[in-house]
Write a protein that holds these residues in place. Structure first.
Motif, PDB file in Angstrom:
ATOM      1  N   ALA A 165      21.794  53.571  44.083  1.00  0.00           N
ATOM      2  CA  ALA A 165      21.011  54.195  45.151  1.00  0.00           C
ATOM      3  C   ALA A 165      20.391  53.147  46.062  1.00  0.00           C
ATOM      4  N   LEU A 166      19.826  52.096  45.485  1.00  0.00           N
ATOM      5  CA  LEU A 166      19.217  51.037  46.296  1.00  0.00           C
ATOM      6  C   LEU A 166      20.261  50.331  47.161  1.00  0.00           C
ATOM      7  N   ALA A 167      21.426  50.066  46.581  1.00  0.00           N
ATOM      8  CA  ALA A 167      22.487  49.430  47.375  1.00  0.00           C
ATOM      9  C   ALA A 167      22.950  50.340  48.499  1.00  0.00           C
ATOM     10  N   GLY A 168      23.035  51.652  48.227  1.00  0.00           N
ATOM     11  CA  GLY A 168      23.427  52.580  49.273  1.00  0.00           C
ATOM     12  C   GLY A 168      22.437  52.658  50.404  1.00  0.00           C
ATOM     13  N   LEU A 169      21.169  52.346  50.108  1.00  0.00           N
ATOM     14  CA  LEU A 169      20.134  52.317  51.150  1.00  0.00           C
ATOM     15  C   LEU A 169      20.011  50.944  51.799  1.00  0.00           C
ATOM     16  N   GLY A 170      20.903  50.009  51.451  1.00  0.00           N
ATOM     17  CA  GLY A 170      20.886  48.674  52.046  1.00  0.00           C
ATOM     18  C   GLY A 170      19.921  47.716  51.384  1.00  0.00           C
ATOM     19  N   ARG A 171      19.347  48.067  50.261  1.00  0.00           N
ATOM     20  CA  ARG A 171      18.365  47.211  49.581  1.00  0.00           C
ATOM     21  C   ARG A 171      19.085  46.465  48.451  1.00  0.00           C
ATOM     22  N   HIS A 172      19.935  45.515  48.862  1.00  0.00           N
ATOM     23  CA  HIS A 172      20.848  44.879  47.912  1.00  0.00           C
ATOM     24  C   HIS A 172      20.135  43.963  46.932  1.00  0.00           C
ATOM     25  N   GLU A 173      19.095  43.254  47.380  1.00  0.00           N
ATOM     26  CA  GLU A 173      18.389  42.372  46.458  1.00  0.00           C
ATOM     27  C   GLU A 173      17.699  43.167  45.358  1.00  0.00           C
ATOM     28  N   ARG A 215      33.457  70.488  41.429  1.00  0.00           N
ATOM     29  CA  ARG A 215      32.737  71.387  42.344  1.00  0.00           C
ATOM     30  C   ARG A 215      31.291  70.901  42.423  1.00  0.00           C
ATOM     31  N   PHE A 216      31.083  69.873  43.232  1.00  0.00           N
ATOM     32  CA  PHE A 216      29.809  69.161  43.246  1.00  0.00           C
ATOM     33  C   PHE A 216      28.666  70.003  43.808  1.00  0.00           C
ATOM     34  N   ASP A 217      28.926  70.779  44.840  1.00  0.00           N
ATOM     35  CA  ASP A 217      27.848  71.572  45.427  1.00  0.00           C
ATOM     36  C   ASP A 217      27.339  72.617  44.440  1.00  0.00           C
ATOM     37  N   ALA A 218      28.268  73.298  43.745  1.00  0.00           N
ATOM     38  CA  ALA A 218      27.861  74.288  42.753  1.00  0.00           C
ATOM     39  C   ALA A 218      27.096  73.630  41.610  1.00  0.00           C
ATOM     40  N   SER A 219      27.548  72.453  41.189  1.00  0.00           N
ATOM     41  CA  SER A 219      26.868  71.743  40.119  1.00  0.00           C
ATOM     42  C   SER A 219      25.467  71.326  40.540  1.00  0.00           C
ATOM     43  N   LEU A 220      25.343  70.822  41.767  1.00  0.00           N
ATOM     44  CA  LEU A 220      24.041  70.371  42.256  1.00  0.00           C
ATOM     45  C   LEU A 220      23.054  71.527  42.294  1.00  0.00           C
ATOM     46  N   GLY A 221      23.498  72.680  42.798  1.00  0.00           N
ATOM     47  CA  GLY A 221      22.605  73.833  42.846  1.00  0.00           C
ATOM     48  C   GLY A 221      22.166  74.278  41.463  1.00  0.00           C
ATOM     49  N   GLY A 222      23.090  74.291  40.495  1.00  0.00           N
ATOM     50  CA  GLY A 222      22.747  74.693  39.139  1.00  0.00           C
ATOM     51  C   GLY A 222      21.782  73.739  38.468  1.00  0.00           C
ATOM     52  N   LEU A 276      21.500  64.383  37.934  1.00  0.00           N
ATOM     53  CA  LEU A 276      21.252  64.642  39.354  1.00  0.00           C
ATOM     54  C   LEU A 276      21.307  63.348  40.171  1.00  0.00           C
ATOM     55  N   ALA A 277      20.783  62.262  39.613  1.00  0.00           N
ATOM     56  CA  ALA A 277      20.834  60.982  40.327  1.00  0.00           C
ATOM     57  C   ALA A 277      22.280  60.532  40.527  1.00  0.00           C
ATOM     58  N   GLY A 278      23.100  60.624  39.472  1.00  0.00           N
ATOM     59  CA  GLY A 278      24.495  60.231  39.607  1.00  0.00           C
ATOM     60  C   GLY A 278      25.257  61.117  40.564  1.00  0.00           C
ATOM     61  N   LEU A 279      24.998  62.426  40.522  1.00  0.00           N
ATOM     62  CA  LEU A 279      25.677  63.352  41.427  1.00  0.00           C
ATOM     63  C   LEU A 279      25.269  63.109  42.873  1.00  0.00           C
ATOM     64  N   SER A 280      23.990  62.823  43.107  1.00  0.00           N
ATOM     65  CA  SER A 280      23.530  62.543  44.476  1.00  0.00           C
ATOM     66  C   SER A 280      24.146  61.254  44.998  1.00  0.00           C
ATOM     67  N   ASN A 281      24.246  60.241  44.159  1.00  0.00           N
ATOM     68  CA  ASN A 281      24.908  59.002  44.593  1.00  0.00           C
ATOM     69  C   ASN A 281      26.365  59.276  44.958  1.00  0.00           C
ATOM     70  N   ARG A 282      27.028  60.096  44.183  1.00  0.00           N
ATOM     71  CA  ARG A 282      28.432  60.394  44.452  1.00  0.00           C
ATOM     72  C   ARG A 282      28.595  61.109  45.793  1.00  0.00           C
ATOM     73  N   ARG A 283      27.619  61.927  46.157  1.00  0.00           N
ATOM     74  CA  ARG A 283      27.685  62.649  47.430  1.00  0.00           C
ATOM     75  C   ARG A 283      27.150  61.824  48.593  1.00  0.00           C
ATOM     76  N   GLY A 284      26.670  60.603  48.330  1.00  0.00           N
ATOM     77  CA  GLY A 284      26.140  59.755  49.393  1.00  0.00           C
ATOM     78  C   GLY A 284      24.688  60.004  49.718  1.00  0.00           C
ATOM     79  N   ALA A 285      24.008  60.868  48.961  1.00  0.00           N
ATOM     80  CA  ALA A 285      22.587  61.158  49.193  1.00  0.00           C
ATOM     81  C   ALA A 285      21.755  60.177  48.367  1.00  0.00           C
ATOM     82  N   HIS A 286      21.723  58.911  48.797  1.00  0.00           N
ATOM     83  CA  HIS A 286      21.114  57.861  47.985  1.00  0.00           C
ATOM     84  C   HIS A 286      19.602  57.985  47.900  1.00  0.00           C
ATOM     85  N   ALA A 287      18.963  58.502  48.935  1.00  0.00           N
ATOM     86  CA  ALA A 287      17.511  58.698  48.862  1.00  0.00           C
ATOM     87  C   ALA A 287      17.158  59.736  47.792  1.00  0.00           C
TER      88      ALA A 287
END
Length: 418
Positions: A274-282, A196-203, A229-240
């Motif tokens: 997160a950087l790879a998800g934003l296209g910053r592969h190097e 339940r990612f949304d509930a976890s993120l809010g908590g 929080l960083a890992g959960l955001s990456n899992r949801r695609g919110a890389h920024a």
């Protein structure tokens, strides 16, 4: 506490100095300043042992075990347990027995040895229930047991213990108290592992906001929550958002002495993803290389390098570089032996004389030079090669299969990369 320690009374009476240093360590621990708490408790141990104040020494050792477990020195904490247990047994104080069992359990939890952690914390809980002390310490034990059950995968039991702890603390202390916030973090992690990612993120966000108000933005108590929080955001695609939380964790690392924290490797991984998800592969590749250099510089768990290689492989696969992904994932799964050396695969052991399987059955009769075995010839030639081949064609046909089985190593143990 500093004016008290500098007073003439303390200098003239060593047991009072030991008690003052213990009190200072408890204050620092309550504020979750683990570095200063560890130093104050260490000084309390020294002064109490020098003064023969063994009850204070027992409490100082028991509390420092918890601090060490929370600051990446859990192995050293476990080594101190026998001495702490001897001091606690000498005191005969059930409260100190509870304290030592609870804190030893959390040290095992920090090492990933959840079954041993469960055994110790359950024993601590039984002491509290036997004494009838259903106080804040009882609620803390419930919360710790909830985290251990979460590590063991029992989400129902974890939720039950954490809810009981939260209800006990929140009714007495209010929703903004640090103890209540820590219980809410545990419940948010239960939601995370339940999917339940949304509930976890809010908590987790609410808990971070409360802890920042209480301890400041760079408290070492926030490192784990920022990385969750960083890992959960990456899992949801919110890389920024993930990169922002990873930067907050990096600020905690710069401000506090957390270099030995076992979770620190996840900072490199979450930043890279997160950087790879934003296209910053190097930049992502550079982050993973920095992580490998960090792992190589000190005594880190053997799995850290594998985690970094695994992240590198997944990132390469997402950008379509199948070759690099294959190499990285192979490095992640490469078996390792003692002292970090590569273990010898089973296919190599089969060809060494030391590990060659013993030959079963009767010893094979040695052939004279020039005598060909029937099974080694083509089927149409085997019947005419020598007279004795005509009466045993079946034996000749079966033997190549046994030779092929020996070449494949059938029956020999096969290694699987871990």
């Amino acid at each position: 506490m500093t004016p008290v320690l500098a007073s003439p009374e303390v200098e003239a009476y060593p047991p009072l100095e030991a008690e003052a240093r213990l009190s200072l360590g408890v204050v620092e621990l309550t504020a979750l300043r683990f570095g200063s708490a560890a130093e104050a408790l260490r000084q309390a141990e020294e002064s109490s042992l020098r003064a023969g104040h063994l009850a204070v020494a027992a409490e100082a050792f028991a509390r420092r075990i918890y601090v060490q477990g929370q600051s990446g020195a859990a192995k050293e904490a476990i080594q101190d347990v026998p001495l702490a247990r001897a001091l606690v047994d000498w005191s005969g104080d059930d409260h100190l027995r509870w304290l030592l069992l609870n804190n030893t359990g959390m040290a095992y939890y920090s090492l990933g040895r959840a079954a041993e952690a469960q055994e110790h914390i359950l024993a601590a809980l039984q002491i509290k229930e036997k004494l009838g002390d259903l106080d804040f310490e009882y609620a803390a034990t419930l919360s710790n047991l909830g985290l251990v059950e979460l590590a063991l995968g029992d989400l129902r039991a974890a939720r039950e213990y954490l809810v009981r702890s939260l209800e006990s603390d929140e009714g007495a202390l209010g929703a903004a108290h640090p103890r209540v916030v820590l219980s809410r973090i545990g419940l948010a992690l239960v939601e995370l592992y339940a999917g339940r990612f949304d509930a976890s993120l809010g908590g987790l966000r609410a808990a971070v906001a409360a802890m920042v108000r209480i301890h400041g933005p760079t408290s070492d108590a926030l490192l784990n929550t920022y990385l969750q929080l960083a890992g959960l955001s990456n899992r949801r695609g919110a890389h920024a958002d993930a990169l922002e939380y990873a930067d907050h964790a990096a600020a905690v690392r710069a401000a506090q002495a957390v270099e030995r924290d076992p979770i620190l490797v996840m900072l490199y991984i979450h930043r890279a993803v997160a950087l790879a998800g934003l296209g910053r592969h190097e930049e992502a590749a550079a982050e993973l290389r920095a992580g490998l250099e960090f792992v190589a510089t000190g005594p880190r768990p053997a799995s850290d390098a594998a985690l970094l290689h695994d992240a590198s492989g997944r990132i390469a696969l997402e950008r379509g570089d199948v070759g690099e992904a294959s190499h990285a994932l192979a490095r992640a799964r490469r078996p390792r032996g003692r002292a970090g050396h590569r273990a010898v695969p089973a296919r190599d052991r089969r060809h060494s004389a030391r590990h060659r399987p013993a030959r079963r059955g009767r010893p094979r009769r040695r052939r004279r030079p020039g005598h060909a075995r029937a099974g080694a010839l083509p089927r149409h030639a085997a019947a005419t090669s020598r007279p004795h081949a005509r009466r045993a064609p079946a034996r000749g046909r079966r033997r190549p299969a046994r030779r092929r089985a020996r070449r494949r190593g059938a029956g020999a143990p096969r290694g699987r990369p871990s």
